[in-house]
Design an enzyme around this catalytic site. Structure first.
Site, short mmCIF file in Angstrom:
data_model
loop_
_atom_site.label_atom_id
_atom_site.label_comp_id
_atom_site.label_asym_id
_atom_site.label_seq_id
_atom_site.Cartn_x
_atom_site.Cartn_y
_atom_site.Cartn_z
N GLU A 107 101.54 64.35 61.88
CA GLU A 107 101.97 64.83 60.57
C GLU A 107 103.36 65.46 60.62
O GLU A 107 103.74 66.07 61.63
CB GLU A 107 100.99 65.90 60.08
CG GLU A 107 99.59 65.37 59.88
CD GLU A 107 98.52 66.45 59.83
OE1 GLU A 107 97.52 66.22 59.14
OE2 GLU A 107 98.67 67.50 60.49
N ASP A 143 90.52 69.82 58.64
CA ASP A 143 91.91 69.82 58.17
C ASP A 143 92.49 68.42 58.05
O ASP A 143 93.69 68.21 58.19
CB ASP A 143 92.78 70.70 59.09
CG ASP A 143 92.80 70.19 60.53
OD1 ASP A 143 92.05 69.24 60.84
OD2 ASP A 143 93.56 70.72 61.35
P1 NAD Z 1 90.22 72.16 70.89
O1 NAD Z 1 89.91 70.72 71.07
O2 NAD Z 1 91.00 72.85 71.92
O3 NAD Z 1 88.88 73.01 70.68
C1 NAD Z 1 87.85 72.59 69.83
C2 NAD Z 1 86.54 73.17 70.35
O4 NAD Z 1 85.52 72.85 69.40
C3 NAD Z 1 86.12 72.54 71.69
O5 NAD Z 1 85.92 73.56 72.65
C4 NAD Z 1 84.84 71.79 71.34
O6 NAD Z 1 83.89 71.80 72.41
C5 NAD Z 1 84.34 72.59 70.14
N1 NAD Z 1 83.40 71.86 69.29
C6 NAD Z 1 83.48 70.57 68.88
N2 NAD Z 1 82.40 70.28 68.10
C7 NAD Z 1 81.66 71.42 68.04
C8 NAD Z 1 80.44 71.75 67.38
N3 NAD Z 1 79.76 70.86 66.67
N4 NAD Z 1 79.95 73.01 67.52
C9 NAD Z 1 80.61 73.95 68.26
N5 NAD Z 1 81.78 73.68 68.92
C10 NAD Z 1 82.29 72.42 68.79
O7 NAD Z 1 90.96 72.25 69.46
P2 NAD Z 1 91.86 73.45 68.92
O8 NAD Z 1 93.29 73.22 69.24
O9 NAD Z 1 91.22 74.74 69.25
O10 NAD Z 1 91.73 73.17 67.35
C11 NAD Z 1 90.51 73.41 66.70
C12 NAD Z 1 90.54 72.83 65.34
O11 NAD Z 1 91.43 73.55 64.50
C13 NAD Z 1 91.01 71.38 65.29
O12 NAD Z 1 90.17 70.66 64.42
C14 NAD Z 1 92.40 71.46 64.72
O13 NAD Z 1 92.78 70.30 64.04
C15 NAD Z 1 92.24 72.64 63.79
N6 NAD Z 1 93.47 73.33 63.44
C16 NAD Z 1 93.60 73.77 62.18
C17 NAD Z 1 94.73 74.47 61.81
C18 NAD Z 1 94.87 75.00 60.41
O14 NAD Z 1 95.92 75.52 60.07
N7 NAD Z 1 93.84 74.92 59.60
C19 NAD Z 1 95.74 74.71 62.74
C20 NAD Z 1 95.57 74.30 64.05
C21 NAD Z 1 94.42 73.60 64.40
#
Ligand code: NAD
Length: 340
Positions: A56, A228
């Site tokens: 993005e 997101d």
């Molecule tokens: P990451 O991959 O490092 O961590 C995600 C974690 O979620 C992993 O440890 C995984 O095991 C866990 N997980 C997956 N499915 C699960 C479930 N059903 N129950 C419990 N845990 C589960 O990712 P990250 O960098 O920490 O990002 C997390 C999320 O936040 C992503 O989806 C990312 O796109 C989103 N994000 C959103 C924003 C925003 O502004 N809204 C900004 C950054 C990241």
């Protein structure tokens, strides 16, 4: 010259104060930019989707500065030992278009996402909340905990991840923090049982049901961060109908947020209006509030602004020739022939 902040310089920049004070400063920058929301150029981010992820571009500008971020989201990257979210950003002056700053933005994204969640909870969660469930303990999660502890005084965090090693990593990283109590949980039910705030921050490119309506109690504030992207949500739709939903930029959130599950005219309130005092936030102690966070360009702009201000003050970042500045601006060709 353009300032270049790579990972090493970013580490220096944040560690001038430490993570918690940096997030606190960022909360102030985001709040002050949200208070002047109408001054910004705004557009939903430009997204390029594939089956396994998204890349993005997120631009915005005020009268003086233009900022953008490049960011991806690839939940399966972890299987190949790569980050799910990686980013870089740039800040330029509007009057000339000259790029002032080119910088790492992966850490900055985690910091600004936490700061934005804190800003939302400051206005929407019940005052004095001390407990938060954190579902998803990956790369972003520590930043959320530090921010909620530092700015809002949340002390007890109930942690759950389908991968227990992620929770162990989080506890290992944060157990030195005074004033933060971390509780390892074996299920979502266990994590939310004592929580006044629930942060969902999981990564899976699917319409997941991380939280069910039966798990939500009156008075809770939900900080829904992981949903997101189109086809990527975390909340059972029924929760949205029982709560007051707050968003960053509706035109983007209706495509990417939890409310993509709802009809196009589903009622939401824009967070900036709550911050400005023109719209109501939490209506009662019993209300359920949701911050349907997707991440908006103005939050990145605030972070770029803060990073630039700190870099200028402390002379951080390497000066680089990102764009030419020839003596004769009509003579670009000469730069190739006579690089000296
Ligand atoms: P990451 O991959 O490092 O961590 C995600 C974690 O979620 C992993 O440890 C995984 O095991 C866990 N997980 C997956 N499915 C699960 C479930 N059903 N129950 C419990 N845990 C589960 O990712 P990250 O960098 O920490 O990002 C997390 C999320 O936040 C992503 O989806 C990312 O796109 C989103 N994000 C959103 C924003 C925003 O502004 N809204 C900004 C950054 C990241």
């Amino acid at each position: 010259m353009t300032r270049f902040i790579d990972l090493a310089e970013m580490r220096k920049l944040v560690n001038l104060t430490g993570v918690a004070p940096f997030i606190k400063q960022l909360v102030d920058y985001i709040e002050s930019d949200f208070k002047r929301w109408p001054e910004f150029d705004k557009t939903p981010r430009v997204a390029s989707h594939s089956d396994i992820g998204v890349i993005e571009l997120m631009p915005t500008a005020d009268a003086e500065l233009y900022g953008f971020k490049y960011v991806n989201g690839h939940p399966q990257n972890a299987l190949n030992n790569q980050l799910t979210v990686m980013a870089f950003g740039a800040l330029a002056e509007v009057k000339t278009g000259f790029p002032l700053l080119l910088c790492e933005f992966t850490l900055a994204t985690a910091l600004r996402t936490a700061a934005t969640s804190v800003v939302a909870a400051k206005y929407l969660a019940n005052k004095g909340a001390k407990t938060m469930a954190v579902i998803g303990n990956g790369a972003q999660s520590e930043f959320q905990i530090i921010g909620f502890n530092e700015v809002l005084g949340v002390t007890d965090f109930y942690l759950y991840d389908i991968d227990a090693s992620a929770t162990e990593k989080l506890i290992g990283n944060l157990n030195r923090y005074q004033g933060i109590r971390l509780h390892f949980c074996r299920s979502v039910d266990e994590a939310v049982a004592h929580a006044e705030i629930i942060t969902t921050i999981t990564a899976d490119k699917t319409n997941a049901t991380i939280l069910r309506a039966s798990q939500i109690k009156p008075g809770m504030h939900l900080n829904a961060v992981g949903g997101d992207c189109p086809g990527k949500t975390e909340l059972e739709g029924k929760i949205l109908t029982q709560a007051d939903v707050f968003v960053e930029f509706p035109e983007q959130t209706r495509i990417e947020g939890e409310i993509q599950q709802m009809p196009a005219d589903f009622f939401v309130t824009e967070l900036w209006e709550v911050i400005c005092g023109t719209k109501a936030g939490r209506l009662s102690q019993e209300s359920i509030t949701i911050f349907d966070s997707v991440g908006f360009a103005i939050e990145d702009f605030s972070a770029l602004r803060l990073m630039y201000d700190i870099a200028e003050k402390h002379n951080l970042g390497k000066p680089i020739d990102l764009v030419p500045q020839p003596e004769n601006p009509r003579d670009l060709y000469r730069l190739l022939c006579n690089p000296e």
